[in-house]
Motif scaffolding. Structure first.
Motif, short mmCIF file in Angstrom:
data_model
loop_
_atom_site.label_atom_id
_atom_site.label_comp_id
_atom_site.label_asym_id
_atom_site.label_seq_id
_atom_site.Cartn_x
_atom_site.Cartn_y
_atom_site.Cartn_z
N UNK A 153 34.13 38.18 38.25
CA UNK A 153 33.31 38.53 37.93
C UNK A 153 32.92 40.14 39.04
N UNK A 154 31.94 41.10 38.77
CA UNK A 154 32.54 41.28 39.34
C UNK A 154 30.44 42.31 39.08
N UNK A 155 29.98 42.71 39.65
CA UNK A 155 28.37 43.16 39.94
C UNK A 155 27.94 44.26 40.37
N UNK A 156 28.52 45.50 39.53
CA UNK A 156 28.38 47.47 40.54
C UNK A 156 27.63 47.67 40.52
N UNK A 177 32.00 40.21 44.41
CA UNK A 177 32.48 39.95 43.22
C UNK A 177 32.22 38.11 43.63
N UNK A 178 32.76 37.98 42.52
CA UNK A 178 32.97 36.67 42.73
C UNK A 178 34.13 35.72 42.20
N UNK A 179 34.77 35.09 42.69
CA UNK A 179 36.59 34.75 41.81
C UNK A 179 37.73 35.63 43.03
N UNK A 180 38.60 36.33 41.77
CA UNK A 180 39.86 36.47 42.52
C UNK A 180 40.03 35.86 43.93
N UNK A 253 42.11 45.82 39.02
CA UNK A 253 40.95 46.34 40.29
C UNK A 253 39.71 44.63 40.46
N UNK A 254 39.65 44.41 38.54
CA UNK A 254 38.85 42.92 38.32
C UNK A 254 39.36 42.07 38.62
N UNK A 255 40.57 41.80 38.52
CA UNK A 255 41.57 40.73 38.02
C UNK A 255 42.61 39.90 39.14
N UNK A 256 42.87 40.47 40.29
CA UNK A 256 43.99 40.42 40.86
C UNK A 256 43.44 40.09 42.13
#
Length: 350
Positions: A153-156, A177-180, A253-256
């Motif tokens: 999860x990204x908040x930008x 960023x959360x996760x990744x 860019x979001x999930x790797x």
């Protein structure tokens, strides 16, 4: 009387699927200050009809759809700012319940704000949509409250200066960023937030910062954007809530990590529901699992540390040699956490 009857007809159409009169954007309910607000979901292309669920408070969004909130009952978009529901979130908190329904690598479920309508001509979607990357051909500030799949999860924050253009907008933005690869957010019960189940995303605009958190039962995780002043003017003027669901094999860019460039693994639909806006900060989350007994080898006093933020090791960065890192992070012995400065006590192999 005519207005009341019109509302009644819209209610029947939304609740029971009864088509009465001309086609219209389905009515949708959010809560502001504890009171329900009746709004309308308009699709960006004017053709995709939203699937409203949960008695009007939920949107089941299908793949490659995008919708935004309007105050007026229009089938499509408008160049009139007054036709859109402009959320003014400074000093307020917005919450949404998210059910990802298995949306994993390569998927992007987005819940965000843009400064619609743009001041120019309609974009490629034949509407007045705009964002900080010029999707559709028009530019404006963008606040990505949530860009999420089961792995991240990204908040930008994406600020723009007037007049809005590609050169005046922050394409990449900044945020949290959360996760990744971290254990605060991901698939399964080993994570603070298990994304196989619905969770609540919460953002409090404390000015100049933004408190960003997720809650699920008694578990939670939180981070903080220190300075969101580049979108302050846009937030103060009011921004339009937009929701979309799309996917790509180039979503790294979001999930790797953990995802690769394999084809997107996106289900037919996801659900966003129970959207609420309230004054002040979000309520304190229910306490998550405690970190357990502090190692007796740590220096100082445990009263100086509040380990609630770590949620079983989440958000712990590199060992900074502090007492609070020792007490809050090292006891979990998570891979990648150093703890070298007192490894002899914890018997951690690093």
């Amino acid at each position: 009387l005519a207005q009341d009857f019109g509302s009644f007809v819209r209610h029947l159409s939304m609740r029971f699927g009864i088509a009465i009169g001309a086609a219209a954007a389905p009515q949708f309910i959010i809560h502001e200050g504890g009171a329900p607000v009746d709004l309308f979901l308009s699709p960006t292309d004017g053709g995709n009809v939203p699937e409203v669920v949960s008695g009007g408070s939920g949107l089941r969004m299908h793949f490659n759809q995008r919708f935004y909130l309007m105050k007026t009952e229009k089938q499509h978009s408008s160049p009139d700012r007054g036709d859109f529901h402009q959320l003014e979130l400074l000093g307020k908190t917005i919450n949404v319940t998210i059910d990802l329904n298995g949306a994993s690598c390569g998927c992007n479920v987005a819940f965000y704000l843009v400064s619609m309508p743009n001041a120019g001509a309609p974009g490629s979607g034949n509407d007045w949509y705009c964002d900080a990357n010029g999707v559709g051909g028009n530019w404006c500030p963008e606040v990505d409250l949530v860009e999420v799949n089961q792995n991240s999860w990204h908040a930008t924050m994406h600020g723009c200066s007037k007049p809005y253009s590609s050169g005046s907008c922050d394409h990449g933005g900044y945020g949290v960023r959360f996760g990744q690869g971290h254990n605060d957010f991901g698939i399964g019960s080993d994570f603070a937030i298990d994304t196989t189940k619905p969770f609540v995303a919460s953002l409090s605009f404390t000015d100049p910062g933004v408190a960003v958190s997720a809650h699920q039962g008694g578990r939670s995780t939180a981070q903080h954007i220190q300075d969101a002043s580049n979108v302050r003017d846009a937030l103060n003027e009011g921004m339009v809530l937009t929701m979309s669901y799309w996917g790509s094999s180039s979503m790294g860019w979001l999930d790797s990590p953990p995802c690769s460039s394999d084809p997107a693994q996106c289900p037919a639909s996801v659900t966003l529901s129970d959207i609420s806006v309230s004054s002040g900060s979000s309520p304190s989350p229910s306490p998550g699992p405690s970190p357990g007994p502090s190692p007796s080898g740590c220096p100082g006093s445990s009263s100086a540390c509040d380990c609630a933020w770590t949620q079983s090791g989440a958000n712990c960065g590199a060992d900074d040699g502090s007492e609070c890192f020792c007490r809050c992070c090292c006891p979990f012995k998570e891979p990648g956490y150093s703890c070298k400065w007192h490894a002899e006590f914890l018997d951690i192999v690093v």
